[in-house]
Design a protein around this motif. Structure first.
Motif, PDB file in Angstrom:
ATOM      1  N   SER A  95      55.245 -22.337   6.623  1.00 43.53           N
ATOM      2  CA  SER A  95      55.308 -23.574   7.788  1.00 43.53           C
ATOM      3  C   SER A  95      56.242 -24.298   7.030  1.00 43.53           C
ATOM      4  N   GLY A  96      56.671 -23.429   6.276  1.00 46.59           N
ATOM      5  CA  GLY A  96      57.765 -24.448   4.681  1.00 46.59           C
ATOM      6  C   GLY A  96      57.449 -25.099   3.564  1.00 46.59           C
ATOM      7  N   ILE A  97      56.701 -24.493   3.129  1.00 48.67           N
ATOM      8  CA  ILE A  97      56.526 -24.777   1.879  1.00 48.67           C
ATOM      9  C   ILE A  97      55.989 -23.457   1.092  1.00 48.67           C
ATOM     10  N   GLU A  98      56.983 -23.524   0.100  1.00 47.76           N
ATOM     11  CA  GLU A  98      56.968 -23.112  -0.622  1.00 47.76           C
ATOM     12  C   GLU A  98      56.459 -22.290  -2.298  1.00 47.76           C
ATOM     13  N   VAL A  99      55.224 -22.237  -2.049  1.00 45.93           N
ATOM     14  CA  VAL A  99      54.116 -21.715  -3.692  1.00 45.93           C
ATOM     15  C   VAL A  99      54.338 -20.653  -3.768  1.00 45.93           C
ATOM     16  N   PRO A 100      54.403 -19.953  -5.163  1.00 46.46           N
ATOM     17  CA  PRO A 100      54.120 -18.637  -5.541  1.00 46.46           C
ATOM     18  C   PRO A 100      53.507 -18.314  -6.281  1.00 46.46           C
ATOM     19  N   GLU A 101      52.881 -16.986  -5.549  1.00 49.97           N
ATOM     20  CA  GLU A 101      51.407 -16.477  -5.491  1.00 49.97           C
ATOM     21  C   GLU A 101      50.103 -16.791  -7.016  1.00 49.97           C
ATOM     22  N   GLU A 102      51.118 -16.875  -7.556  1.00 48.51           N
ATOM     23  CA  GLU A 102      50.818 -17.303  -9.079  1.00 48.51           C
ATOM     24  C   GLU A 102      50.536 -18.721  -9.568  1.00 48.51           C
ATOM     25  N   GLN A 103      50.945 -19.885  -8.299  1.00 48.29           N
ATOM     26  CA  GLN A 103      50.402 -21.117  -7.910  1.00 48.29           C
ATOM     27  C   GLN A 103      49.070 -21.623  -7.555  1.00 48.29           C
ATOM     28  N   LEU A 104      48.996 -20.231  -6.222  1.00 51.38           N
ATOM     29  CA  LEU A 104      47.427 -20.167  -6.081  1.00 51.38           C
ATOM     30  C   LEU A 104      46.043 -20.290  -6.210  1.00 51.38           C
ATOM     31  N   TRP A 105      45.027 -20.532  -5.855  1.00 55.57           N
ATOM     32  CA  TRP A 105      44.103 -20.672  -6.718  1.00 55.57           C
ATOM     33  C   TRP A 105      42.655 -20.348  -5.764  1.00 55.57           C
ATOM     34  N   THR A 106      41.687 -19.073  -5.617  1.00 55.82           N
ATOM     35  CA  THR A 106      40.614 -19.634  -3.745  1.00 55.82           C
ATOM     36  C   THR A 106      39.955 -19.306  -5.056  1.00 55.82           C
ATOM     37  N   SER A 107      38.648 -19.779  -4.305  1.00 48.23           N
ATOM     38  CA  SER A 107      37.062 -19.237  -4.693  1.00 48.23           C
ATOM     39  C   SER A 107      37.405 -17.996  -4.825  1.00 48.23           C
ATOM     40  N   ALA A 108      37.573 -16.825  -4.451  1.00 46.52           N
ATOM     41  CA  ALA A 108      37.777 -15.275  -4.516  1.00 46.52           C
ATOM     42  C   ALA A 108      37.975 -15.724  -6.025  1.00 46.52           C
ATOM     43  N   LEU A 109      39.034 -15.583  -6.464  1.00 46.12           N
ATOM     44  CA  LEU A 109      39.210 -15.651  -8.192  1.00 46.12           C
ATOM     45  C   LEU A 109      38.610 -15.751  -8.986  1.00 46.12           C
ATOM     46  N   ALA A 110      38.013 -17.730  -8.521  1.00 49.20           N
ATOM     47  CA  ALA A 110      37.628 -18.260  -9.170  1.00 49.20           C
ATOM     48  C   ALA A 110      35.805 -17.385  -9.562  1.00 49.20           C
ATOM     49  N   THR A 111      35.330 -16.988  -8.965  1.00 53.17           N
ATOM     50  CA  THR A 111      34.475 -16.584  -8.414  1.00 53.17           C
ATOM     51  C   THR A 111      34.448 -14.319  -9.645  1.00 53.17           C
ATOM     52  N   ALA A 112      35.803 -14.644  -9.519  1.00 55.34           N
ATOM     53  CA  ALA A 112      35.938 -13.225  -9.964  1.00 55.34           C
ATOM     54  C   ALA A 112      36.130 -13.449 -11.445  1.00 55.34           C
ATOM     55  N   ALA A 113      37.165 -14.728 -11.951  1.00 58.40           N
ATOM     56  CA  ALA A 113      37.003 -15.317 -13.265  1.00 58.40           C
ATOM     57  C   ALA A 113      35.634 -15.380 -13.507  1.00 58.40           C
ATOM     58  N   PHE A 114      34.681 -15.988 -13.377  1.00 59.13           N
ATOM     59  CA  PHE A 114      33.181 -15.984 -13.883  1.00 59.13           C
ATOM     60  C   PHE A 114      32.326 -15.491 -14.292  1.00 59.13           C
ATOM     61  N   LEU A 115      32.456 -14.111 -12.707  1.00 58.85           N
ATOM     62  CA  LEU A 115      32.347 -13.210 -13.157  1.00 58.85           C
ATOM     63  C   LEU A 115      32.350 -12.275 -14.098  1.00 58.85           C
ATOM     64  N   LYS A 116      33.652 -11.688 -14.570  1.00 58.47           N
ATOM     65  CA  LYS A 116      34.425 -11.389 -15.763  1.00 58.47           C
ATOM     66  C   LYS A 116      34.205 -11.931 -17.133  1.00 58.47           C
ATOM     67  N   ASP A 117      33.694 -13.224 -17.195  1.00 62.13           N
ATOM     68  CA  ASP A 117      32.859 -14.207 -18.424  1.00 62.13           C
ATOM     69  C   ASP A 117      32.051 -13.767 -18.572  1.00 62.13           C
ATOM     70  N   GLN A 118      31.342 -13.656 -17.494  1.00 68.38           N
ATOM     71  CA  GLN A 118      29.587 -13.534 -17.681  1.00 68.38           C
ATOM     72  C   GLN A 118      29.715 -11.774 -17.692  1.00 68.38           C
ATOM     73  N   SER A 119      29.724 -10.775 -17.028  1.00 66.29           N
ATOM     74  CA  SER A 119      29.198  -9.632 -17.130  1.00 66.29           C
ATOM     75  C   SER A 119      31.032  -9.008 -17.362  1.00 66.29           C
ATOM     76  N   PRO A 120      31.744  -8.279 -18.458  1.00 67.04           N
ATOM     77  CA  PRO A 120      32.376  -7.566 -18.302  1.00 67.04           C
ATOM     78  C   PRO A 120      32.808  -6.626 -17.933  1.00 67.04           C
ATOM     79  N   GLY A 121      33.503  -6.145 -16.998  1.00 67.40           N
ATOM     80  CA  GLY A 121      33.415  -4.239 -16.991  1.00 67.40           C
ATOM     81  C   GLY A 121      32.027  -4.257 -15.871  1.00 67.40           C
ATOM     82  N   GLY A 122      30.762  -5.006 -15.308  1.00 67.66           N
ATOM     83  CA  GLY A 122      29.951  -4.954 -14.521  1.00 67.66           C
ATOM     84  C   GLY A 122      30.053  -4.394 -12.595  1.00 67.66           C
ATOM     85  N   SER A 123      29.548  -3.949 -12.169  1.00 74.70           N
ATOM     86  CA  SER A 123      29.461  -3.927 -10.771  1.00 74.70           C
ATOM     87  C   SER A 123      28.489  -4.807  -9.873  1.00 74.70           C
ATOM     88  N   ALA A 124      29.685  -4.509  -8.616  1.00 70.46           N
ATOM     89  CA  ALA A 124      29.079  -5.433  -7.322  1.00 70.46           C
ATOM     90  C   ALA A 124      28.902  -5.067  -6.605  1.00 70.46           C
TER      91      ALA A 124
END
Length: 276
Positions: free
Chosen positions: A61-90
């Protein structure tokens, strides 16, 4: 602007792009932040895509955003669950966005006695996978949903999305999920943690009152509503809360435009003084 903003969070669809086309001023604003070395993240509730996928989509689309500067609900979910239950299963229903994020967070993916059932977005929900999720939740797995959106857009029309499938599972299990994505301010707080930013110095740009603005207010951010997406002025009046700023588009945040607006206000003020 009522307070200095050192960091920015911005929604993607309706703010930076519309139907995969850049909204005027969006590319320039991202470039301005990068040149000024202002920390920022582009947020999306969509959990289908990885940051690499989204970075490529924005680039087209002509917009340059490095991948490390994108934050998705998937990343937020993984970060939340890592804090809740490190090394857990899903047991995960979803596509690369959520499966990759959970893998990188150290989770084991299994359909046998998992700690969590994680429901993300996909264009191909499987009845078999939904049935398995219902049975695992009834057996004691905790129910997590990446985002509450009940429909997602397509060229043919709306498609049932994560929130609609979550309602089906809740109806069958009588278990309400914990939803990580907007309007849960958890999404913004995890983004702030990634940036190492403070809420008092961070702005949130969005196009929806019921997700971006309310979650931004609850997270203590400077909220900016743009009128290039879902909301218009009449929509704002429907809610008991208001954003700090309402702008026509992100182009109004470009420094050249802000200087022009300031000069015009000063001229108007001088004219009023001269006429007295």
């Amino acid at each position: 602007m009522e307070r200095d903003v050192d960091c920015w969070l911005t929604d993607m669809d309706g703010v930076l792009v519309h139907e995969n086309k850049a909204i005027p001023g969006a590319a320039e604003l991202i470039n301005q932040w990068r040149e000024k070395k202002k920390p920022f993240l582009v947020l999306t509730n969509n959990s289908i895509y990885t940051p690499r996928d989204l970075s490529a989509r924005l680039a087209r689309s002509g917009i340059e955003v490095p991948e490390e500067q994108l934050w998705t609900s998937a990343l937020a979910t993984a970060a939340f669950l890592k804090d809740q239950s490190p090394g857990g299963s899903a047991f995960i229903i979803g596509e690369a966005g959520i499966t990759t994020a959970m893998h990188e967070a150290g989770f084991v993916m299994t359909d046998t006695d998992p700690d969590y059932v994680v429901l993300g977005e996909t264009r191909t929900y499987s009845f078999e996978a939904i049935t398995r999720a219902i049975r695992l939740i009834n057996a004691g797995a905790r129910f997590i949903v990446t985002n509450p959106d009940v429909t997602s857009p397509s060229q043919e029309g709306p498609l049932p999305a994560t929130g609609a499938v979550a309602a089906l599972i809740t109806s069958a299990t009588k278990r309400e999920p914990y939803v990580v994505g907007k309007p849960n301010p958890m999404m913004f707080r995890s983004a702030l943690n990634k940036l190492g930013a403070h809420s008092m110095r961070t702005g949130m740009i969005g196009d929806r009152m019921d997700t971006d603005v309310v979650a931004g207010i609850e997270a203590g951010l400077h909220t900016v509503l743009v009128l290039t997406g879902i909301a218009d002025h009449s929509e704002v009046e429907r809610y008991p809360f208001r954003p700090k700023e309402i702008l026509d588009s992100v182009a109004d945040l470009l420094e050249d435009n802000q200087q022009t607006q300031s000069a015009k206000k000063e001229q108007d003020s001088n004219k009023k003084s001269d006429s007295k």
